[in-house]
Write a protein that holds these residues in place. Sequence first.
Motif, PDB file in Angstrom:
ATOM      1  N   MET A   8      37.306  28.834  34.786  1.00  0.00           N
ATOM      2  CA  MET A   8      36.217  29.324  35.668  1.00  0.00           C
ATOM      3  C   MET A   8      36.743  29.730  36.978  1.00  0.00           C
ATOM      4  SD  MET A   8      33.966  25.513  35.320  1.00  0.00           S
ATOM      5  CE  MET A   8      32.996  26.108  36.690  1.00  0.00           C
ATOM      6  N   ALA A   9      37.957  29.489  37.415  1.00  0.00           N
ATOM      7  CA  ALA A   9      38.532  29.965  38.723  1.00  0.00           C
ATOM      8  C   ALA A   9      38.879  31.259  38.497  1.00  0.00           C
ATOM      9  CB  ALA A   9      39.584  29.027  39.256  1.00  0.00           C
ATOM     10  N   ALA A  10      39.701  31.364  37.439  1.00  0.00           N
ATOM     11  CA  ALA A  10      40.378  32.968  37.278  1.00  0.00           C
ATOM     12  C   ALA A  10      39.435  33.953  36.673  1.00  0.00           C
ATOM     13  CB  ALA A  10      41.685  32.780  36.356  1.00  0.00           C
ATOM     14  N   GLY A  11      38.728  33.549  35.779  1.00  0.00           N
ATOM     15  CA  GLY A  11      37.608  34.348  35.195  1.00  0.00           C
ATOM     16  C   GLY A  11      36.812  34.722  36.008  1.00  0.00           C
ATOM     17  N   THR A  12      36.102  33.755  36.966  1.00  0.00           N
ATOM     18  CA  THR A  12      35.281  34.250  37.923  1.00  0.00           C
ATOM     19  C   THR A  12      35.887  35.138  38.887  1.00  0.00           C
ATOM     20  OG1 THR A  12      33.931  32.286  37.360  1.00  0.00           O
ATOM     21  CG2 THR A  12      33.224  33.493  39.402  1.00  0.00           C
ATOM     22  N   SER A  13      36.921  35.011  39.418  1.00  0.00           N
ATOM     23  CA  SER A  13      37.543  35.625  40.106  1.00  0.00           C
ATOM     24  C   SER A  13      38.036  37.074  39.982  1.00  0.00           C
ATOM     25  CB  SER A  13      38.962  35.078  40.833  1.00  0.00           C
ATOM     26  OG  SER A  13      38.656  33.754  41.440  1.00  0.00           O
ATOM     27  N   ALA A  14      38.113  37.354  38.442  1.00  0.00           N
ATOM     28  CA  ALA A  14      38.484  38.673  37.944  1.00  0.00           C
ATOM     29  C   ALA A  14      37.288  39.420  37.827  1.00  0.00           C
ATOM     30  CB  ALA A  14      38.866  38.509  36.547  1.00  0.00           C
TER      31      ALA A  14
END
Length: 547
Positions: free
Chosen positions: A178-184
């Motif tokens: 959730m953190a990395a995918g959304t930040s991408a």
Amino acid sequence: MGFSELLHTIGGMGKFQILQTALMMFPALLISCHNFLQNFTAITPEHHCRPANWTNGSHAPGGVGDGDLLRVFIPLDKDQKPERCLRFSEPHWQILSLNDTSSLSLDTEVCLDGWVYDQSVASSIVSEWDLVCKHKSLKSIAQSIYMMGQLVGATVFGIFSDRCGRKAALRSGILLMMAAGTSAAFSPSFLAYCVLRFLSGMAMTGIIITSLCLTMEWTPTQRRTLVNIYTMYMVTLGQVVLTGLAYLIRPWRWLQGTLSVAYVIILLYSWGLPESACWLITHNKLDKAVKNLQAVATLNGRKEQGRKLTPEVVRLHMQEDTAAIKETPFLLDLFRTPGLRRTTCCIALGWFSAGFSFFGLGLDVQKFGFNIYWTQLLFTVVDFPMKLVTGLSMGYFGRRITAISLQLVAGCVILVTSFLPRDLNTFKMILCLFGKGSLAGCFSCLYLYTMELFPTEVRQTGMSAGIFSTRLGSLLSPLVYILGNHSPVLQPVMFGLVPILAAAAGSFLIETNNQPLLNTIQETEKRSQRPFFKKKKDVKLKYLGMK
């Protein structure tokens, strides 16, 4: 085996197992969305150099200059289309009055002022960061970096899951995704995008291997094949969902963010899932294991049988299994004994070949020149019948024969495409469809086969070794396309030979059809001692302390 009897006592494939299987299918659906996401977020639109001090092209329909006017600034390629990476050093207006320009020798230069892209195509990382011409290999490198993240995640989350539990690893993977995918989706640069995709790859592997392992360890022996088929169908359905979402959500940032935020659903219901009783027992957490078994028994309508379960009863069932278990499994445990070494090496090659050739065929569907949405849908639909055939074959002929046959078929079909002329592009695509379908079926077989080959104390570590291998293969597959720019025949030859080699290695594995799950390394050694692999009777296995 002890735990198989316990599952039968509390209801076998009861309401709880059905509910858990349904819930764990959602992660399987999302894994395909992220694995093939770059097919849509990295679409390469039609483009040409931006002529110096010229703005007409940007105002023309689709963002590409009108034909006659564009010829003054951009040379034509062999297909009479504007060159993508060259422009005239200066405008040549005399071209407009000539019918044949083949005899002209005009000076050209590279695109010094950027590119003009076809605006009718959705925005992508290619058009946003100019991943074309001399930078076009960065598109493949971005996918390789994502696969590298999955490779690292397979090791990290596998060991973490075996030491700290399936639920802890599952929740950690979801939060990271959730953190990395959304930040991408908010990446300010290509470098930041690659770093965040690497972390997304790590999280994705952690989610899929722990969710699948958690499901299988609660599933009775007789139902594992059926549950595996349903789960693998969800993986295929995920590709269909991705195609539909990509068609509806064209901007790549919105598509990336939507698929990443969806994991909040899994996070919410994962808190209510019980930890694997099998894992708790093998780690001497009998009180917690008994509570989980009793809760499952109640949900399955076997409350009375659940009440009879006590730590002493469970210990009696699992006494032999837990005696030989190490408290802290490590990756090297997969190579300590002859049976595990053979299993690890052979199954790892099978995973490598599946990842290498499957993603090699499926990650560049734009090369066939057809509509990308329909092409992606075709490459997905073919997986459905092949996975059905795989499930039937696993039940009737066993896991080993099924895996070997699918790898041989895929390898031979892909090799045939290397001998076909370029004008048979449609036939090539049909063969690639069949090859990808066979490899999709092989994945279905390997997910179940691997869990049945490794014992509980190192099952997640063994699964991680397989996932690590397939991610290594998928990491290398985009790089083959870079080499293929210099030698096109290299692609089908490499993608075809590796599955054939894996099929040969698969013949050294044991059959696990209708066999209960193994719990200890000692049991694995006993089952793997087939006549032509037996050692002398006086050989001592120091690691196990047995003769």
